[in-house]
Design a protein around this motif. Structure first.
Motif, mmCIF file in Angstrom:
data_model
loop_
_atom_site.group_PDB
_atom_site.id
_atom_site.type_symbol
_atom_site.label_atom_id
_atom_site.label_comp_id
_atom_site.label_asym_id
_atom_site.label_seq_id
_atom_site.Cartn_x
_atom_site.Cartn_y
_atom_site.Cartn_z
ATOM 1 N N LYS A 190 0.837 -1.190 0.000
ATOM 2 C CA LYS A 190 0.000 0.000 0.000
ATOM 3 C C LYS A 190 0.877 1.248 0.000
ATOM 4 C CE LYS A 190 -3.994 2.220 2.141
ATOM 5 N NZ LYS A 190 -5.077 2.100 3.131
ATOM 6 N N LEU A 191 0.518 2.203 -0.838
ATOM 7 C CA LEU A 191 1.230 3.477 -0.922
ATOM 8 C C LEU A 191 0.200 4.592 -0.853
ATOM 9 C CD1 LEU A 191 3.809 5.187 -1.499
ATOM 10 C CD2 LEU A 191 3.313 4.890 -3.944
ATOM 11 N N ILE A 192 0.384 5.533 0.071
ATOM 12 C CA ILE A 192 -0.537 6.668 0.204
ATOM 13 C C ILE A 192 0.263 7.962 0.158
ATOM 14 C CG2 ILE A 192 -2.245 5.360 1.531
ATOM 15 C CD1 ILE A 192 -1.200 6.721 4.055
ATOM 16 N N ALA A 193 -0.415 9.053 -0.226
ATOM 17 C CA ALA A 193 0.232 10.370 -0.274
ATOM 18 C C ALA A 193 -0.827 11.434 -0.097
ATOM 19 C CB ALA A 193 0.964 10.565 -1.607
ATOM 20 N N ASP A 194 -0.426 12.517 0.589
ATOM 21 C CA ASP A 194 -1.361 13.633 0.764
ATOM 22 C C ASP A 194 -1.617 14.352 -0.554
ATOM 23 O OD1 ASP A 194 -1.604 13.103 3.437
ATOM 24 O OD2 ASP A 194 -0.057 14.538 4.049
ATOM 25 N N ARG A 195 -0.566 14.482 -1.401
ATOM 26 C CA ARG A 195 -0.704 15.176 -2.687
ATOM 27 C C ARG A 195 -0.009 14.376 -3.780
ATOM 28 N NH1 ARG A 195 1.300 21.029 -2.999
ATOM 29 N NH2 ARG A 195 0.428 20.719 -5.096
ATOM 30 N N ILE A 196 -0.528 14.526 -5.004
ATOM 31 C CA ILE A 196 0.071 13.871 -6.163
ATOM 32 C C ILE A 196 0.069 14.863 -7.330
ATOM 33 C CG2 ILE A 196 -2.171 12.842 -6.760
ATOM 34 C CD1 ILE A 196 -0.616 10.529 -8.057
ATOM 35 N N THR A 197 1.184 14.983 -8.021
ATOM 36 C CA THR A 197 1.288 15.888 -9.177
ATOM 37 C C THR A 197 1.880 15.127 -10.356
ATOM 38 O OG1 THR A 197 3.489 16.666 -8.548
ATOM 39 C CG2 THR A 197 1.604 17.903 -7.699
ATOM 40 N N TRP A 198 1.555 15.599 -11.544
ATOM 41 C CA TRP A 198 2.011 14.960 -12.789
ATOM 42 C C TRP A 198 2.901 15.930 -13.551
ATOM 43 C CZ3 TRP A 198 2.175 10.600 -15.710
ATOM 44 C CH2 TRP A 198 2.259 10.714 -17.086
ATOM 45 N N ARG A 199 4.154 15.538 -13.748
ATOM 46 C CA ARG A 199 5.092 16.366 -14.500
ATOM 47 C C ARG A 199 6.001 15.468 -15.337
ATOM 48 N NH1 ARG A 199 2.125 19.427 -12.628
ATOM 49 N NH2 ARG A 199 2.421 21.408 -11.534
ATOM 50 N N ASP A 200 6.106 15.779 -16.615
ATOM 51 C CA ASP A 200 7.054 15.085 -17.506
ATOM 52 C C ASP A 200 6.910 13.561 -17.432
ATOM 53 O OD1 ASP A 200 8.138 17.576 -18.213
ATOM 54 O OD2 ASP A 200 9.490 17.526 -16.492
ATOM 55 N N SER A 201 5.661 13.092 -17.529
ATOM 56 C CA SER A 201 5.357 11.653 -17.570
ATOM 57 C C SER A 201 5.663 10.930 -16.271
ATOM 58 C CB SER A 201 6.103 10.966 -18.727
ATOM 59 O OG SER A 201 5.764 11.555 -19.962
ATOM 60 N N VAL A 202 5.840 11.667 -15.166
ATOM 61 C CA VAL A 202 6.145 11.065 -13.864
ATOM 62 C C VAL A 202 5.225 11.674 -12.811
ATOM 63 C CG1 VAL A 202 7.888 10.764 -12.062
ATOM 64 C CG2 VAL A 202 8.550 10.597 -14.467
ATOM 65 N N LEU A 206 3.789 13.684 -2.569
ATOM 66 C CA LEU A 206 4.223 14.524 -1.452
ATOM 67 C C LEU A 206 3.612 13.998 -0.157
ATOM 68 C CD1 LEU A 206 3.789 18.035 -3.124
ATOM 69 C CD2 LEU A 206 5.789 16.537 -3.146
ATOM 70 N N ASN A 207 4.457 13.977 0.904
ATOM 71 C CA ASN A 207 4.044 13.437 2.211
ATOM 72 C C ASN A 207 3.509 12.015 2.050
ATOM 73 O OD1 ASN A 207 4.725 15.878 3.478
ATOM 74 N ND2 ASN A 207 2.674 16.715 3.111
ATOM 75 N N TRP A 208 4.367 11.149 1.562
ATOM 76 C CA TRP A 208 3.968 9.785 1.226
ATOM 77 C C TRP A 208 4.332 8.798 2.329
ATOM 78 C CZ3 TRP A 208 7.923 6.174 0.999
ATOM 79 C CH2 TRP A 208 9.213 6.678 0.907
ATOM 80 N N LYS A 209 3.634 7.670 2.309
ATOM 81 C CA LYS A 209 3.926 6.587 3.237
ATOM 82 C C LYS A 209 3.724 5.260 2.491
ATOM 83 C CE LYS A 209 2.628 6.936 7.491
ATOM 84 N NZ LYS A 209 1.788 6.977 8.718
ATOM 85 N N GLU A 210 4.695 4.378 2.606
ATOM 86 C CA GLU A 210 4.680 3.110 1.878
ATOM 87 C C GLU A 210 4.722 1.949 2.861
ATOM 88 O OE1 GLU A 210 6.994 1.737 -2.083
ATOM 89 O OE2 GLU A 210 8.278 1.936 -0.312
ATOM 90 N N ARG A 211 3.882 0.942 2.604
ATOM 91 C CA ARG A 211 3.834 -0.229 3.474
ATOM 92 C C ARG A 211 3.926 -1.505 2.632
ATOM 93 N NH1 ARG A 211 -1.350 -2.262 7.054
ATOM 94 N NH2 ARG A 211 -0.300 -4.004 8.128
#
Length: 359
Positions: A190-202, A206-211
């Motif tokens: 599981k991967l969560i993030a407060d914010r997500i942005t799209w730039r240059d195909s990536v 931001l403020n992510w947490k991975e489990r």
């Protein structure tokens, strides 16, 4: 083919093209009168851009749209002329049955159907993409009328899911993003993030947490920012029926297949667009049969009566067509049945007229 067949086929196609060429300039003139102020408002617009990017594709779209109407009117007009000139009486006296009389009409309908099928499935979607790009750039106040996506989820494959609470298509950033991977019913990642942005195909999280979940332990990590590539792009967030009109049929069918696999709930608007690309061209046979059956007899009042009756029938057919499209796009509806329903109803009516005409 006999001389009579060539004569009828020639009249069929020339009258059809003539009727179509009358309707198109009317549509163009009306559209110019509505948009002339918008054309003049933008100083970067040139005459060549307007004609090449907009009106060339406008004509392709409306020529395809007007095909059934032009075909129906054309068949009624020239068949009524044959009847008024007693040419059909001479044909009947030559022991030519009504079924045999229909043969050149259906050859003409086949030519129109093949052309319409190719335009519907390939030409019109490509031209619509260019036309709508022009409209979004120069004619509409906002290119992102539906720019905010809320509570959107996708099934990316058999085991991977994603969710975003809000996403702005204009500036390509969203809030409350998560993605999960399952092994059967068991959560593995599981991967969560407060914010997500799209730039240059990536995508930047931001403020992510991975489990990561293993058999005997869990691995948890977090950070301020991380760049990742996923199996989706912001384009996949925007499920609008207008997008279907810009996809050639193979691309649209593949889009529907992938969207179903991803768990998108209601794709009926896309299915309606795909199905009607075939049902409308094949309606040429039904409309030809109805038009000939109505107009092959000489009536008091001449062509005008047949034309008025034909326009009334065409109005009912278009009404049924639009109602069927709306009902077919509703969640849970049978899109295929709804799209073909007008053809089934008017096909039955055409058979009824054909049986009476044979008598």
């Amino acid at each position: 083919m006999k001389i009579l067949d060539w004569y009828i086929l020639k009249r069929y196609l020339t009258t059809f093209l003539f009727t179509l060429l009358i309707l198109i300039p009317i549509a163009v003139a009306i559209d110019i009168s509505e948009k002339i102020d918008k054309f003049l408002r933008d100083e970067t617009l040139t005459f060549f851009i307007i004609v090449n990017d907009y009106y060339k594709n406008f004509i392709i779209y409306y020529a395809n749209t007007f095909m059934p109407l032009a075909l129906f009117i054309a068949v009624i007009v020239f068949t009524s002329r044959l009847a008024n000139n007693t040419e059909i009486v001479a044909i009947n006296n030559s022991q030519i049955s009504f079924t045999r009389f229909l043969f050149p009409y259906f050859i003409g309908a086949t030519i129109v159907t093949v052309l319409a099928l190719y335009m519907n499935h390939y030409v019109v979607p490509s031209s619509s993409k260019t036309r709508k790009k022009f409209e979004n750039t120069y004619l509409k106040k906002s290119k992102y009328k539906d720019q905010m996506i809320s509570d959107f989820s996708l099934q990316l494959n058999d085991s991977t899911y994603m969710f975003v609470q809000t996403y702005n298509l204009k500036n390509n950033n969203g809030h409350k993003f998560s993605t999960e991977v399952y092994d059967g019913l068991k959560l593995k990642y599981k991967l969560i993030a407060d914010r997500i942005t799209w730039r240059d195909s990536v995508f930047s999280l931001l403020n992510w947490k991975e489990r990561k979940i293993f058999d005997d332990r869990d691995s948890i990590s977090s950070g301020n920012r991380i760049d990742k590539k996923f199996l989706f792009t912001p384009k996949d967030f925007n499920y609008k029926s207008a997008m279907a009109q810009e996809m050639p049929s193979p691309e649209l069918a593949e889009f529907i297949r992938i969207s179903r696999k991803r768990g998108v709930k209601n794709l009926n608007a896309y299915l309606v667009e795909l199905y009607k690309r075939t049902s409308l061209p094949l309606a040429s046979y039904i409309l030809t049969l109805i038009a000939v059956a109505l107009a092959h007899r000489k009536r008091r009042g001449g062509i005008g009566v047949n034309l008025a009756l034909g326009i009334a029938i065409m109005f009912v057919y278009v009404f049924f067509l639009k109602v069927a499209e709306v009902l077919g796009a509703v969640a849970g509806a049978n899109s295929l049945l709804n799209v073909w329903m007008p053809n089934m109803i008017f096909g039955a009516y055409g058979i009824y007229l054909y049986i009476n005409a044979r008598k």
